[in-house]
Design a protein around this motif. Sequence first.
Motif, PDB file in Angstrom:
ATOM      1  N   LYS A  54     -87.642  14.763 -43.224  1.00  0.00           N
ATOM      2  CA  LYS A  54     -86.144  14.201 -43.648  1.00  0.00           C
ATOM      3  C   LYS A  54     -84.871  15.103 -43.732  1.00  0.00           C
ATOM      4  N   LEU A  55     -85.242  16.442 -43.392  1.00  0.00           N
ATOM      5  CA  LEU A  55     -84.212  17.468 -43.407  1.00  0.00           C
ATOM      6  C   LEU A  55     -84.099  17.698 -41.871  1.00  0.00           C
ATOM      7  N   ASN A  56     -84.671  16.886 -40.822  1.00  0.00           N
ATOM      8  CA  ASN A  56     -84.538  17.027 -39.403  1.00  0.00           C
ATOM      9  C   ASN A  56     -85.215  18.379 -38.898  1.00  0.00           C
ATOM     10  N   MET A  57     -85.988  18.737 -39.656  1.00  0.00           N
ATOM     11  CA  MET A  57     -86.876  19.783 -38.975  1.00  0.00           C
ATOM     12  C   MET A  57     -88.021  19.414 -38.286  1.00  0.00           C
ATOM     13  N   VAL A  58     -87.531  19.320 -36.920  1.00  0.00           N
ATOM     14  CA  VAL A  58     -88.618  18.469 -36.064  1.00  0.00           C
ATOM     15  C   VAL A  58     -88.876  19.367 -34.847  1.00  0.00           C
ATOM     16  N   ALA A  59     -88.722  20.554 -34.607  1.00  0.00           N
ATOM     17  CA  ALA A  59     -89.039  21.535 -33.636  1.00  0.00           C
ATOM     18  C   ALA A  59     -90.843  22.071 -33.774  1.00  0.00           C
ATOM     19  N   VAL A  60     -91.431  21.870 -32.812  1.00  0.00           N
ATOM     20  CA  VAL A  60     -92.703  22.168 -32.998  1.00  0.00           C
ATOM     21  C   VAL A  60     -93.164  23.477 -33.760  1.00  0.00           C
ATOM     22  N   ASP A  61     -92.464  24.483 -33.557  1.00  0.00           N
ATOM     23  CA  ASP A  61     -92.756  25.544 -34.404  1.00  0.00           C
ATOM     24  C   ASP A  61     -92.371  25.548 -35.963  1.00  0.00           C
ATOM     25  N   GLN A  62     -91.842  24.363 -36.255  1.00  0.00           N
ATOM     26  CA  GLN A  62     -91.569  24.204 -37.566  1.00  0.00           C
ATOM     27  C   GLN A  62     -92.471  23.081 -38.314  1.00  0.00           C
ATOM     28  N   VAL A  63     -92.826  22.219 -37.413  1.00  0.00           N
ATOM     29  CA  VAL A  63     -93.747  21.057 -37.845  1.00  0.00           C
ATOM     30  C   VAL A  63     -95.115  21.501 -37.710  1.00  0.00           C
ATOM     31  N   HIS A  64     -95.812  22.201 -36.675  1.00  0.00           N
ATOM     32  CA  HIS A  64     -97.092  22.667 -36.539  1.00  0.00           C
ATOM     33  C   HIS A  64     -97.691  23.280 -38.022  1.00  0.00           C
ATOM     34  N   PRO A  65     -96.969  24.479 -38.402  1.00  0.00           N
ATOM     35  CA  PRO A  65     -97.491  25.038 -39.478  1.00  0.00           C
ATOM     36  C   PRO A  65     -97.765  24.133 -40.702  1.00  0.00           C
ATOM     37  N   LEU A  66     -96.923  23.141 -40.831  1.00  0.00           N
ATOM     38  CA  LEU A  66     -96.865  22.209 -41.991  1.00  0.00           C
ATOM     39  C   LEU A  66     -98.052  21.446 -41.977  1.00  0.00           C
TER      40      LEU A  66
END
Length: 209
Positions: free
Chosen positions: A129-141
């Motif tokens: 929702k906060l537009n954190m959509v880069a792979v290195d942001q999404v993958h760890p989550l």
Amino acid sequence: MEVKLWNDKREREMYENFAELYAIIKATEKLEKAYVRDIISSSDYEIECHKLIAHFKTLASTLKDTVPSIERFADTYKMDCPAAINRLVISGVPATVEHRSATAGSATTSAAIVAECVQNFITAMDSLKLNMVAVDQVHPLLSDLSGSLNKLTILPPDFEGKTKMKDWIARLSKMGAADELTEQQARQLHFDLESSYNSFMAALPNDGT
């Protein structure tokens, strides 16, 4: 005369995040008081408290540069919310989980993993929702979420959340760290997370452990 609180989009987002943080703290304070006064059941309290703590942790991480101290934020905006500060900042887990830790080791372990799963689900959804959509942001989550789901023995191996997160992690692993999800991909991922979260909550035993 209308007074503008912001001069650009970044400032507007900052104030909107401030408002959300304020609302989370206030809501937590009311929830804590409702639980102490026995107005809300333990199970309902725990579910809502998990959500508020997860929302808070995601937002606090986003605002760490502009709001280095939650206590100071509360003082600045004259918020008399000691129970919320204790729950969100100091404890980090619902009161019910704290209470179980003193009486049942195995139940506490299970409850702690459930809390971890809930937090990871909501953190991942909030980040999108906060537009954190880069792979290195999404993958760890998603890796954290997948790991916590695999630790919970009450879930079957073919549980929806496990299989969907495994598929998404595999898909992201084929992309570059700086690549970003398209709007369609982000929307699908959020849908899969929400669907898996609902299935997860439905799969939990009635006692929450």
